[in-house]
Design a protein around this motif. Structure first.
Motif, PDB file in Angstrom:
ATOM      1  N   GLY A   1       0.789  -1.220   0.000  1.00 55.65           N
ATOM      2  CA  GLY A   1       0.000   0.000   0.000  1.00 55.65           C
ATOM      3  C   GLY A   1       0.824   1.274   0.000  1.00 55.65           C
ATOM      4  O   GLY A   1       0.295   2.356  -0.299  1.00 55.65           O
ATOM      5  N   ASN A   2       2.112   1.146   0.325  1.00 53.19           N
ATOM      6  CA  ASN A   2       2.962   2.341   0.336  1.00 53.19           C
ATOM      7  C   ASN A   2       3.301   2.788  -1.085  1.00 53.19           C
ATOM      8  O   ASN A   2       3.152   2.044  -2.045  1.00 53.19           O
ATOM      9  N   ASP A   3       3.796   4.029  -1.169  1.00 54.77           N
ATOM     10  CA  ASP A   3       4.303   4.578  -2.429  1.00 54.77           C
ATOM     11  C   ASP A   3       5.808   4.740  -2.284  1.00 54.77           C
ATOM     12  O   ASP A   3       6.293   5.226  -1.258  1.00 54.77           O
ATOM     13  N   LYS A   4       6.553   4.340  -3.317  1.00 52.62           N
ATOM     14  CA  LYS A   4       8.006   4.457  -3.258  1.00 52.62           C
ATOM     15  C   LYS A   4       8.559   4.881  -4.615  1.00 52.62           C
ATOM     16  O   LYS A   4       7.927   4.671  -5.655  1.00 52.62           O
ATOM     17  N   SER A   5       9.761   5.430  -4.571  1.00 52.94           N
ATOM     18  CA  SER A   5      10.450   5.843  -5.801  1.00 52.94           C
ATOM     19  C   SER A   5      11.847   5.275  -5.849  1.00 52.94           C
ATOM     20  O   SER A   5      12.504   5.109  -4.816  1.00 52.94           O
ATOM     21  N   ILE A   6      12.275   4.990  -7.065  1.00 50.61           N
ATOM     22  CA  ILE A   6      13.658   4.579  -7.320  1.00 50.61           C
ATOM     23  C   ILE A   6      14.234   5.589  -8.307  1.00 50.61           C
ATOM     24  O   ILE A   6      13.609   5.907  -9.329  1.00 50.61           O
ATOM     25  N   LYS A   7      15.432   6.075  -7.977  1.00 50.60           N
ATOM     26  CA  LYS A   7      16.042   7.087  -8.831  1.00 50.60           C
ATOM     27  C   LYS A   7      17.163   6.470  -9.664  1.00 50.60           C
ATOM     28  O   LYS A   7      17.829   5.525  -9.221  1.00 50.60           O
ATOM     29  N   CYS A   8      17.386   7.012 -10.838  1.00 50.54           N
ATOM     30  CA  CYS A   8      18.432   6.507 -11.731  1.00 50.54           C
ATOM     31  C   CYS A   8      19.092   7.653 -12.461  1.00 50.54           C
ATOM     32  O   CYS A   8      18.419   8.572 -12.950  1.00 50.54           O
ATOM     33  N   GLU A   9      20.404   7.557 -12.551  1.00 49.35           N
ATOM     34  CA  GLU A   9      21.176   8.567 -13.269  1.00 49.35           C
ATOM     35  C   GLU A   9      22.255   7.871 -14.081  1.00 49.35           C
ATOM     36  O   GLU A   9      22.853   6.894 -13.621  1.00 49.35           O
ATOM     37  N   GLN A  10      22.507   8.370 -15.290  1.00 52.52           N
ATOM     38  CA  GLN A  10      23.626   7.824 -16.086  1.00 52.52           C
ATOM     39  C   GLN A  10      24.538   8.974 -16.511  1.00 52.52           C
ATOM     40  O   GLN A  10      24.051  10.065 -16.861  1.00 52.52           O
ATOM     41  N   ASN A  11      25.833   8.715 -16.442  1.00 53.09           N
ATOM     42  CA  ASN A  11      26.822   9.736 -16.787  1.00 53.09           C
ATOM     43  C   ASN A  11      27.567   9.377 -18.076  1.00 53.09           C
ATOM     44  O   ASN A  11      28.714   9.797 -18.280  1.00 53.09           O
TER      45      ASN A  11
END
Lengths: 111, 114
Positions: B16-26
């Motif tokens: 039921g929770n809300d979550k985020s995953i972050k991604c970055e590419q260099n």
């Protein structure tokens, strides 16, 4: 959509034995790539095949692309424990623009 | 320097929770992806963005919403998490959307929903 089938799903060998994984498509592929994922790791690119009947080697690994460009194989000679992991093929049809990954072959090598 | 980095690496959360995953590419790549890998190791593409524009949107519940603020970032937000969302989520990038390009994967985010 186009699917890439990979067999076997699992393979357990003794160190020193050979190993082969096969990748098959019902449609002609424009290219095929192979990736290796170590346990707990992420997929890492190994090689790409583009030409019909192409064979490429990387030390003990031999990659082949079929004459009809509908199948490919990865053969490892004299496996080592460092070969443990899941091997994925990924192919794209002539009309497609995205790679479709096979379900992978998980290789376990026991000393 | 890590080419494709994603955070968090591990995430345990309740249903039921809300979550985020972050991604970055260099790497300076134009195209970024999100893949889901389940317990059987099946690697399925979820989304693909090219220069901040959505180009691949596989059959994914609309609880999953990607966001690309710029071509170097592709974040994944998941609403109302379910048990079946437990998996490893890989961010990846490639030079562009051409099918001959190598795909570079991040180290994965291990999501466990309890």
């Amino acid at each position: 959509g186009q699917q890439v089938m990979q067999i076997p799903q699992y393979q357990h060998v003794q160190e020193g034995e050979d190993f082969t994984t096969y990748c098959n498509s019902s449609t002609t592929l424009s290219n095929i790539q192979w990736y290796k994922q170590r346990p707990g790791g992420h997929p890492v690119f190994l090689i790409q095949l583009v030409k019909s009947g192409e064979v490429k080697k990387q030390k003990r690994l031999t990659f082949q692309f079929g004459e009809a460009k509908k199948n490919s194989s990865l053969h490892i000679t004299a496996t080592q424990t460092t070969d443990v992991g899941t091997y994925f093929c990924a192919g794209s049809s002539n009309s497609g623009y995205a790679l479709n990954f096979g379900k992978g072959t998980s290789l376990l090598v026991t000393p | 320097d890590t080419a494709v980095s994603q955070t968090p690496k591990y995430l345990v959360t309740q249903m039921g929770n809300d979550k985020s995953i972050k991604c970055e590419q260099n790497l300076g790549h134009d195209t970024m992806y999100w893949y889901k890998q389940d317990s059987k190791k099946f690697l399925k593409i979820m989304f693909s963005y090219n220069n901040k524009e959505l180009i691949i949107n596989e059959t994914v519940p609309n609880r999953f919403s990607p966001k690309s603020p710029d071509k170097a970032h592709l974040n994944l937000h998941i609403n109302s998490l379910e048990l079946g969302d437990s998996a490893v989520y890989f961010c990846a990038s490639s030079q562009d959307q051409g099918k001959w390009n190598t795909i570079y994967f991040g180290e994965g985010s291990w999501l466990t929903v309890v």
